[in-house]
Enzyme design. Structure first.
Site, PDB file in Angstrom:
ATOM      1  CB  THR A  30      -0.888  -0.014   1.264  1.00  0.00           C
ATOM      2  OG1 THR A  30      -1.699  -1.183   1.222  1.00  0.00           O
ATOM      3  CG2 THR A  30      -1.782   1.217   1.349  1.00  0.00           C
ATOM      4  CB  THR A  33       6.769   3.824  -3.224  1.00  0.00           C
ATOM      5  OG1 THR A  33       6.951   4.950  -2.375  1.00  0.00           O
ATOM      6  CG2 THR A  33       8.036   3.573  -4.023  1.00  0.00           C
ATOM      7  N   GLY A 101       2.563   4.185   7.924  1.00  0.00           N
ATOM      8  CA  GLY A 101       2.221   5.594   7.730  1.00  0.00           C
ATOM      9  C   GLY A 101       0.876   5.726   7.031  1.00  0.00           C
ATOM     10  N   GLY A 102       0.599   4.767   6.158  1.00  0.00           N
ATOM     11  CA  GLY A 102      -0.689   4.755   5.447  1.00  0.00           C
ATOM     12  C   GLY A 102      -1.757   3.952   6.164  1.00  0.00           C
ATOM     13  CD  GLU A 108       1.272  -1.886   4.515  1.00  0.00           C
ATOM     14  OE1 GLU A 108       1.112  -1.131   3.551  1.00  0.00           O
ATOM     15  OE2 GLU A 108       1.791  -1.508   5.594  1.00  0.00           O
ATOM     16  CE  LYS A 126       9.112   7.351   2.561  1.00  0.00           C
ATOM     17  NZ  LYS A 126       8.310   6.478   1.783  1.00  0.00           N
TER      18      LYS A 126
HETATM   19  C1  5RP Z   1       1.194   1.913   4.450  1.00  0.00           C
HETATM   20  C2  5RP Z   1       2.664   1.828   4.442  1.00  0.00           C
HETATM   21  C3  5RP Z   1       3.367   2.433   3.270  1.00  0.00           C
HETATM   22  O1  5RP Z   1       4.005   1.407   2.580  1.00  0.00           O
HETATM   23  C4  5RP Z   1       4.363   3.438   3.751  1.00  0.00           C
HETATM   24  O2  5RP Z   1       3.654   4.424   4.472  1.00  0.00           O
HETATM   25  C5  5RP Z   1       5.137   4.083   2.588  1.00  0.00           C
HETATM   26  O3  5RP Z   1       4.272   4.843   1.802  1.00  0.00           O
HETATM   27  P1  5RP Z   1       4.764   5.686   0.562  1.00  0.00           P
HETATM   28  O4  5RP Z   1       5.244   4.710  -0.460  1.00  0.00           O
HETATM   29  O5  5RP Z   1       3.526   6.431   0.133  1.00  0.00           O
HETATM   30  O6  5RP Z   1       5.848   6.613   1.011  1.00  0.00           O
HETATM   31  O7  5RP Z   1       3.301   1.276   5.303  1.00  0.00           O
HETATM   32  O8  5RP Z   1       0.675   1.375   5.624  1.00  0.00           O
END
Ligand code: 5RP
Length: 230
Positions: A30, A33, A101-102, A108, A126
């Site tokens: 999710t 990226t 974060g999402g 996951e 990151k």
């Molecule tokens: C969602 C996640 C995402 O993989 C993580 O927040 C990275 O997100 P992005 O690719 O938008 O930076 O853990 O739960």
């Protein structure tokens, strides 16, 4: 024209699709990226006849995959996933990381634990020397939220209840999230065990010894790092 960070996400996200072959069951993470991974995967399905089945980690990834015509399988219909591609919020030199974060950390983590191989795709921002600057998500059952919050506060984990638009953030599973503002995590293994031992905590965003391959990009170059993690 996309910015530098988006361009890194795109390069890393699309590169991961090279690991996918016909016949595979693929865990679909999710975030912004892995969105590039999913879009590229759909192109290979439609243009090259790649045959795969995806296992989604969130309602947003399910919606995107369905829109792009990627066949999906429910996790309950498979014992094993060949490879999972996901994003991350922080990644340390041992390829341990923080995710969630999402807000999709629970599914996951279950999907990553079912997967023979786990790949993370990320922009260069990151990569960190030590985990903890990114707030660590803890998913909590609403019934025990107050008690978990109070315990985390008394243990000086600097808990903040996650909100969006002034309202409590609710996960795909109907749970709530507390973000821990830790600064630095000195012993991630002990912290993971402490957090998951609290009644009411469903999962936390520490992903330790789970990822085999990390793909990042910087200044237009792709970097793939591999470890022997299972
Ligand atoms: C969602 C996640 C995402 O993989 C993580 O927040 C990275 O997100 P992005 O690719 O938008 O930076 O853990 O739960």
């Amino acid at each position: 024209m996309i910015g530098e960070q988006q361009s890194e996400k795109k390069l890393a996200g699309e590169e991961a699709v090279k690991f996918i072959e016909t016949g595979m069951i693929v865990g679909l993470g999710t975030g912004s990226t892995v969105r590039y991974t999913i879009e590229k995967l759909a192109q290979r399905i439609h243009n090259e006849g790649l045959e795969i089945k995806g296992v989604s980690t969130s309602t947003s990834t399910t919606a995107l995959s369905e829109e792009l015509g990627i066949p999906l399988l429910s996790l309950s219909d498979t014992d094993e996933i060949d490879v999972t591609i996901d994003g991350a919020d922080e990644i340390d030199p041992q390829l341990n990381g923080i995710k969630g974060g999402g807000g999709a950390l629970l599914f996951e983590k279950i999907v990553s634990a079912t997967s023979k191989k786990n790949i993370w795709v990320a922009d260069s921002g990151k990569i960190v020397s030590k985990l903890g600057a990114f707030p660590l998500p803890v998913e909590v059952v609403p019934f025990g939220f107050r008690q978990v919050y109070n315990t985390l506060k008394s243990e000086r984990f600097n808990p903040v209840a996650r909100e969006t638009d002034g309202k409590r953030y609710v996960t795909d599973n109907g749970n709530w999230i507390i973000d821990l503002h830790l600064g630095k995590i000195h012993d991630p293994v002990a912290l993971e065990s402490r957090l998951n031992g609290l009644p009411g905590v469903v999962e936390n965003g520490l992903f330790l010894n789970r990822v085999n391959t990390v793909i990042t990009a910087k200044n237009g170059s792709i970097k793939t790092t591999v470890t022997s993690n299972n």
